[in-house]
Design a protein around this motif. Structure first.
Motif, mmCIF file in Angstrom:
data_model
loop_
_atom_site.group_PDB
_atom_site.id
_atom_site.type_symbol
_atom_site.label_atom_id
_atom_site.label_comp_id
_atom_site.label_asym_id
_atom_site.label_seq_id
_atom_site.Cartn_x
_atom_site.Cartn_y
_atom_site.Cartn_z
ATOM 1 N N THR A 135 -13.434 -18.511 20.420
ATOM 2 C CA THR A 135 -12.708 -19.543 21.179
ATOM 3 C C THR A 135 -13.498 -20.848 21.091
ATOM 4 N N LEU A 136 -12.830 -21.913 21.444
ATOM 5 C CA LEU A 136 -13.482 -23.222 21.397
ATOM 6 C C LEU A 136 -14.669 -23.292 22.364
ATOM 7 N N ASP A 137 -14.499 -22.690 23.567
ATOM 8 C CA ASP A 137 -15.587 -22.699 24.545
ATOM 9 C C ASP A 137 -16.818 -21.976 24.014
ATOM 10 N N GLU A 138 -16.581 -20.873 23.323
ATOM 11 C CA GLU A 138 -17.709 -20.128 22.734
ATOM 12 C C GLU A 138 -18.408 -20.962 21.665
ATOM 13 N N LEU A 139 -17.611 -21.628 20.849
ATOM 14 C CA LEU A 139 -18.188 -22.442 19.771
ATOM 15 C C LEU A 139 -18.968 -23.629 20.325
ATOM 16 N N TYR A 140 -18.451 -24.222 21.417
ATOM 17 C CA TYR A 140 -19.121 -25.388 22.007
ATOM 18 C C TYR A 140 -20.515 -25.030 22.530
ATOM 19 N N LYS A 141 -20.755 -23.736 22.787
ATOM 20 C CA LYS A 141 -22.065 -23.332 23.328
ATOM 21 C C LYS A 141 -23.139 -23.211 22.246
ATOM 22 N N LEU A 142 -22.727 -23.227 20.987
ATOM 23 C CA LEU A 142 -23.698 -23.108 19.890
ATOM 24 C C LEU A 142 -24.477 -24.429 19.752
ATOM 25 N N PRO A 143 -25.698 -24.358 19.205
ATOM 26 C CA PRO A 143 -26.478 -25.597 19.035
ATOM 27 C C PRO A 143 -25.765 -26.588 18.121
ATOM 28 N N GLN A 144 -25.887 -27.860 18.484
ATOM 29 C CA GLN A 144 -25.189 -28.886 17.698
ATOM 30 C C GLN A 144 -26.153 -29.945 17.194
ATOM 31 N N GLN A 145 -25.774 -30.598 16.136
ATOM 32 C CA GLN A 145 -26.536 -31.743 15.633
ATOM 33 C C GLN A 145 -25.567 -32.845 15.260
ATOM 34 N N TRP A 163 -20.378 -37.634 13.130
ATOM 35 C CA TRP A 163 -19.856 -36.321 13.481
ATOM 36 C C TRP A 163 -20.943 -35.487 14.152
ATOM 37 N N THR A 164 -20.534 -34.670 15.103
ATOM 38 C CA THR A 164 -21.472 -33.795 15.806
ATOM 39 C C THR A 164 -20.915 -32.376 15.803
ATOM 40 N N GLY A 165 -21.796 -31.436 15.503
ATOM 41 C CA GLY A 165 -21.337 -30.057 15.500
ATOM 42 C C GLY A 165 -22.429 -29.080 15.100
ATOM 43 N N THR A 166 -22.018 -27.835 14.922
ATOM 44 C CA THR A 166 -22.941 -26.738 14.647
ATOM 45 C C THR A 166 -23.137 -26.564 13.143
ATOM 46 N N PRO A 167 -24.396 -26.473 12.706
ATOM 47 C CA PRO A 167 -24.600 -26.219 11.274
ATOM 48 C C PRO A 167 -23.847 -24.950 10.851
ATOM 49 N N THR A 184 -24.213 -29.567 6.405
ATOM 50 C CA THR A 184 -22.842 -29.074 6.503
ATOM 51 C C THR A 184 -22.622 -28.512 7.899
ATOM 52 N N ILE A 185 -21.734 -29.145 8.654
ATOM 53 C CA ILE A 185 -21.556 -28.737 10.054
ATOM 54 C C ILE A 185 -20.096 -28.444 10.390
ATOM 55 N N MET A 186 -19.925 -27.589 11.415
ATOM 56 C CA MET A 186 -18.604 -27.407 12.011
ATOM 57 C C MET A 186 -18.507 -28.495 13.062
ATOM 58 N N ALA A 187 -17.805 -29.561 12.730
ATOM 59 C CA ALA A 187 -17.812 -30.733 13.608
ATOM 60 C C ALA A 187 -16.802 -30.573 14.737
ATOM 61 N N PHE A 188 -17.287 -30.800 15.959
ATOM 62 C CA PHE A 188 -16.417 -30.733 17.143
ATOM 63 C C PHE A 188 -16.243 -32.106 17.785
ATOM 64 N N LYS A 189 -17.062 -33.071 17.317
ATOM 65 C CA LYS A 189 -17.013 -34.399 17.923
ATOM 66 C C LYS A 189 -17.005 -35.463 16.838
ATOM 67 N N PHE A 190 -16.280 -36.532 17.104
ATOM 68 C CA PHE A 190 -16.377 -37.724 16.270
ATOM 69 C C PHE A 190 -16.783 -38.875 17.181
ATOM 70 N N ALA A 191 -17.818 -39.613 16.777
ATOM 71 C CA ALA A 191 -18.336 -40.735 17.585
ATOM 72 C C ALA A 191 -18.593 -40.297 19.032
ATOM 73 N N ASP A 192 -19.238 -39.144 19.183
ATOM 74 C CA ASP A 192 -19.668 -38.597 20.472
ATOM 75 C C ASP A 192 -18.522 -38.177 21.397
ATOM 76 N N MET A 229 -11.426 -28.530 15.018
ATOM 77 C CA MET A 229 -12.652 -28.360 14.240
ATOM 78 C C MET A 229 -12.469 -28.851 12.819
ATOM 79 N N LYS A 230 -13.440 -29.625 12.379
ATOM 80 C CA LYS A 230 -13.464 -30.102 10.993
ATOM 81 C C LYS A 230 -14.764 -29.626 10.378
#
Lengths: 209, 261
Positions: free
Chosen positions: B128-138, B156-160, B201-209, B220-221
């Protein structure tokens, strides 16, 4: 001086080869490669024009659409690069570049240009390039090198990022690539025009004499 | 890719051409489309043989493109990082880009959405999106380069993806991560494993924070700064780890599959 005299003696007895076989072969391979690169390049350009008002008619583009243009461009690049490298290596190794293209002086270029424009330039000895020819041929070699390097820096702006940075970044490298192409097209126009005006130079590039 | 459609050939009905080029055209016609063109008469004269109107030209070009895939894989340095930029360099507004208008972009409800995982992985549990959001992001500010030639700098911000692949016990010796997306006409794309494991290479969940907006691929991109834009899937639905080359939406139409930067 001794070797020069020997060459002259030699040419007096045997029919003179103006363009050696390797030059002719590489010249025509390059001609095919550069035309493919230009036509497919115009197709790629059309996908995202650098100048809003400048796009190219489909009658002069190769590939039909962007994907086709890219396929042609990245196939013909091998022909251009391998042939071009072989030409540069042979040109330097045989001393042809030094012999044919040097020296070039501003004064010589101007006086030969004036002579050419007043139809007083001699075309009797095609083996010896006049100063305008030397400048154009040496110049187009440099442009050829720059267009390949700028092309590589657009193609691989991460892997070859130092090269891309050398051109001032990805976006500027695209302009450099485009202006090199424009220069080559301008060169080709003059080159073909002059070859038609002095047909024996064209013959020499085909059969060598 | 939207602009790709608009600028194919000046003076030709663009919408019609787009349809022709992508969906409606039968294979044979599409092939002619790639190798055809009026300028080719000149080439025929030059080479003395009819290289371009034949299918052999198409075959030759495809073979060279495959060869170019291999060359690019060889050139690819897994440690070479894409250049990064300061915040001030970000392109504003960042272009919306698709082979459809923004109003036709997938409208996904994040509460219902789950990332499906399949293929050569140990744990195939959907995320789920909530589960993915808990992973470390860069976060990264990198240049997005389109196959058309234009580029834009975005954040872009997201999980490697490499972290996620490890987390699900993926066989990282497999050849591809294959993404299926929600875009109309079923966009999908294969990503070679070396690029998938690249540190940027990241699973991006954010654009411009901000949470990734619909225009840029919500929820997800996959942001791959070492690839051209069309190899950066948006609106991702599922990922399959596989050794099979399954093709892709643009790849199947003749775009080079590796398309690395």
């Amino acid at each position: 001086m001794a070797s020069l005299a020997a060459t002259e003696q030699h040419t007096a007895t045997a029919p003179k080869v103006i363009q050696p076989a390797w030059v002719r072969l590489m010249h025509w391979i390059n001609a095919v490669a550069i035309i493919l690169m230009i036509l497919s390049g115009l197709q790629i350009y059309n996908a995202s024009p650098l100048f809003r008002s400048l796009t190219f008619s489909s009658s002069i583009t190769l590939g039909g659409w962007l994907a086709g243009g890219l396929l042609w461009h990245f196939a013909a690049m091998w022909l251009l690069m391998i042939n071009g490298l072989a030409y540069l290596i042979t040109g330097f190794a045989t001393g042809r570049f030094k012999k044919k293209l040097l020296p070039i002086s501003p004064r010589g270029v101007i006086s030969d240009a004036v002579a050419a424009l007043t139809f007083k330039l001699s075309h009797d000895d095609l083996s010896k390039y006049n100063q305008v020819q030397r400048l154009l041929y040496a110049g187009i070699i440099v442009v050829g090198i720059v267009i390949v390097l700028s092309g590589l820096s657009i193609w691989k702006p991460v892997q070859f990022q130092y090269l891309t940075a050398l051109f001032g970044g990805y976006d500027i490298a695209r302009y450099v690539h485009f202006f090199c192409m424009s220069t080559i097209v301008a060169f080709l126009t003059i080159h073909i025009l002059l070859a038609v005006l002095v047909p024996k130079s064209l013959r020499a590039m085909i059969i060598g004499r | 890719m939207g602009r790709l459609r608009k600028l194919l050939i000046p003076g030709v009905d663009k919408k019609l051409l787009v349809k022709d080029a992508t969906r409606a055209m039968p294979d044979l016609v599409r092939r002619r489309f790639i190798t055809g063109g009026a300028s080719l008469g000149a080439l025929t004269l030059l080479t003395g043989c009819d290289v371009v109107s034949s299918d052999s030209a198409e075959e030759m070009l495809k073979r060279v493109s495959k060869f170019n895939d291999a060359v690019q894989a060889l050139i690819f340095n897994p440690y070479a990082l894409a250049p990064t930029f300061p915040e001030s360099a970000i392109t504003k507004p960042f272009p919306f880009n698709g082979y459809y208008e923004v109003d036709d972009a997938p409208d996904i409800d994040g509460k219902d959405w789950k990332l499906e995982v399949s293929g050569l992985v140990e744990n195939k549990k959907p995320w789920t999106l909530d589960e993915l959001y808990k992973l470390p992001q860069q976060k990264q500010i990198t240049r997005h380069i389109c196959v058309e030639g234009w580029s834009a700098i975005g954040s872009w911000t997201g999980t490697p993806l490499s972290y996620f692949l490890k987390a699900i016990g993926a066989d990282t010796s497999a050849k591809y991560c294959w993404f299926q997306c929600a875009d109309r006409d079923g966009y999908n794309s294969p990503l070679d494993m070396e690029s998938a494991l690249h540190p940027q290479t990241i699973m991006a969940f954010k654009f411009a924070d901000e949470i990734l907006p619909r225009a840029y691929g919500y929820p997800m991109k996959i942001r791959v700064p070492t690839k051209l834009g069309f190899k950066n899937p948006k609106y991702v639905l599922s990922m399959e780890v596989t050794n099979d080359y399954k093709g892709g939406y643009w790849e199947d139409q003749g775009y080079n599959s590796f398309s690395g930067n």
